[in-house]
Design an enzyme around this catalytic site. Structure first.
Site, short mmCIF file in Angstrom:
data_model
loop_
_atom_site.label_atom_id
_atom_site.label_comp_id
_atom_site.label_asym_id
_atom_site.label_seq_id
_atom_site.Cartn_x
_atom_site.Cartn_y
_atom_site.Cartn_z
CE LYS A 185 2.21 4.96 8.34
NZ LYS A 185 0.85 4.22 9.09
CE1 TYR A 219 -3.55 2.30 0.43
CE2 TYR A 219 -2.34 3.34 2.54
CZ TYR A 219 -3.51 2.91 1.78
OH TYR A 219 -4.50 5.01 1.96
CG ASP A 270 5.91 3.25 1.09
OD1 ASP A 270 6.23 4.04 1.46
OD2 ASP A 270 4.43 3.26 0.64
N1 PMP Z 1 3.49 4.15 1.92
C1 PMP Z 1 2.85 3.06 2.79
C2 PMP Z 1 3.82 2.15 3.33
C3 PMP Z 1 2.16 3.19 4.05
O1 PMP Z 1 2.35 2.35 5.68
C4 PMP Z 1 1.32 4.32 4.56
C5 PMP Z 1 0.28 4.86 5.08
N2 PMP Z 1 0.15 3.62 6.26
C6 PMP Z 1 0.83 5.14 3.90
C7 PMP Z 1 2.35 5.27 2.29
C8 PMP Z 1 -0.03 6.53 2.96
O2 PMP Z 1 0.91 7.52 4.05
P1 PMP Z 1 0.02 8.39 4.66
O3 PMP Z 1 -1.99 7.33 5.42
O4 PMP Z 1 0.36 9.42 5.37
O5 PMP Z 1 -1.29 8.73 3.52
#
Ligand code: PMP
Length: 428
Positions: free
Chosen positions: A269, A146, A241
């Site tokens: 995060k 994701y 990512d």
């Molecule tokens: N990339 C990864 C690997 C994630 O786990 C997440 C959200 N958990 C995102 C992108 C998107 O981040 P956000 O929820 O802050 O938009």
């Protein structure tokens, strides 16, 4: 003594009148496990308290940012001090450079950083930059990874090993998803074959170097080698990512453990200490293609927000101390080991994937190495386990396909309590 959640239920009913599903991010609604989501009143260290006053050991930890626990004193102090000076200016501040320098020092592949306000923005912007830099459109992502909810990245696998993306959500134009090829995770042959066929059209491969969004799934050696070796000779970029894994599995991220050298990295995060932050960074020659030094446009009213920068700096500070990740790894290990033993005694069919600071208990006996494997898990059984744990004061992710987050604030006692609760809950 039954746990009352009447206040949470009342707040949830109110919320549903004015907020779709009562929540601002879908998993929070408990749809996958049933029941009433807890409305949280307070957090401290490893614990949260709900609106009815019940306490829980928290393994959601706001989905990752709180590596030092809730209300971490240095973060709270930093926010208070900055807030008194103003919360946003829309002009540069020293804190942005301080945090950028801290990231550049910790993550070797990152030479420059641009701050945004969420992980979604970070990956979306990194994709734009990769497409601009390569003058190509196609993106490869992996099923079960994701990367936020931007159009191009909301595509997942169909049944074949090479599937042109189909939109996961209504409202995503097929044309946006069609530029995304979805391949199985941990399948180096699929990556090689796709590059052999369409290598000259591919702008970038984006990957969670340890997957956290189908539950935790570590990368296998052959997959890591393919990520390292396949895209580059074709002129495609590698985007790691690390929104979850950055500063969690190691100070240098998963890329430092697996010896990946991505062209671009996305973060979020932990680097925001619990305030809304994302970032993308990487090779200087790429990052300098961003406006105002280059033509690739990306901007944000609250980007590099001073509260978020200060909170991030305070959150990163303890991570540089030598024993931090060794301690976190030991804690995660003892949790995984205890859970495995508890499951064996109750003959529950589970398999556990764990890396430093993150762990998933899959309700399937087979090892989980990709999305198809994760989807073999018994989600109804997970839902029962989730509620059995909740009744024993342990707050787990309200979905089988998420990572439990272990933090420095979890005590040995928390871990022991969780294992005891699990031993009972496996048989409930
Ligand atoms: N990339 C990864 C690997 C994630 O786990 C997440 C959200 N958990 C995102 C992108 C998107 O981040 P956000 O929820 O802050 O938009």
């Amino acid at each position: 003594m039954a746990r009352s959640v009447s206040r949470s239920a009342e707040l949830f009913n109110r919320a549903r009148q004015v907020i779709p599903g009562g929540v601002d991010s879908p998993v929070r609604a408990f749809s996958a496990v049933g029941g009433t989501p807890l409305f949280v009143r307070r957090g401290y260290g490893s614990q949260i308290w709900d609106a009815d006053g019940n306490a829980y050991v928290d393994f959601v930890m706001s989905w990752g940012p709180l590596i030092n626990g809730h209300a971490f004193a240095p973060v709270v102090r930093a926010i208070e001090e900055q807030a008194a000076f103003g919360t946003t200016y829309g002009a540069p501040t020293k804190a942005e450079t301080d945090l950028a320098e801290a990231i550049v020092a910790a993550v070797p592949s990152v030479e420059m950083v641009r701050f945004v306000s969420s992980g979604t923005e970070a990956t979306m912007s990194a994709i734009r930059l990769a497409r601009a830099a390569t003058r190509r459109d196609l993106i490869i992502k992996f099923a079960g990874n994701y990367h936020g909810h931007s159009d191009a990245l909301l595509a997942r696998a169909g049944s074949g090993s090479l599937t042109l993306g189909v939109p996961t959500s209504p409202g995503v134009p097929p044309s946006a998803a069609a530029a995304t090829i979805v391949l199985p995770y941990n399948d180096p042959a699929a990556l090689k074959d796709t590059f052999a066929e369409r290598g000259r059209e591919i702008a970038a491969v984006i990957v969670e170097p340890v997957a956290g969004n189908m539950g935790v799934v570590p990368p296998e050696d052959g997959f890591v080698a393919a990520l390292r070796d396949v895209p580059r000779p074709h002129g495609a970029l590698l985007i790691a990512d690390e929104v979850i894994t950055g500063f969690r599995v190691a100070r240098g991220g998963a890329q430092s453990i697996y010896d990946l050298h991505p062209d671009l990295t996305t973060l979020g995060k932990i680097i925001g200490g619990g305030l809304p932050v994302g970032a993308y960074g990487g090779r200087r020659d790429l990052m300098e293609q961003l406006a105002p030094t280059g033509p690739v446009y990306q901007a944000g009213t609250l980007s590099g927000n001073p509260l978020a920068m200060i909170a991030g700096l305070a959150n990163l500070e303890p991570l540089a101390a030598a024993p931090f990740y060794a301690d976190l790894a030991a804690k995660t290990d003892s949790l995984a080991t205890g859970l495995r033993q508890a499951a064996a005694q109750s003959s529950a069919n589970i398999s556990i994937n764990a890396v430093t600071g993150m762990l998933t208990v899959f309700f399937t006996a087979d090892p989980v190495r990709d999305l198809a494997g994760a989807e073999r898990a018994d989600t109804a059984r997970y839902a029962r386990f989730f509620h059995a744990m909740l009744n024993r004061g342990i707050y787990l992710p309200p979905s089988q396909f998420e990572a439990w987050m272990v933090s420095a604030a979890h005590t040995d006692e928390d871990i022991e309590r969780t294992i005891v609760a699990a031993a009972e809950s496996f048989t409930d």
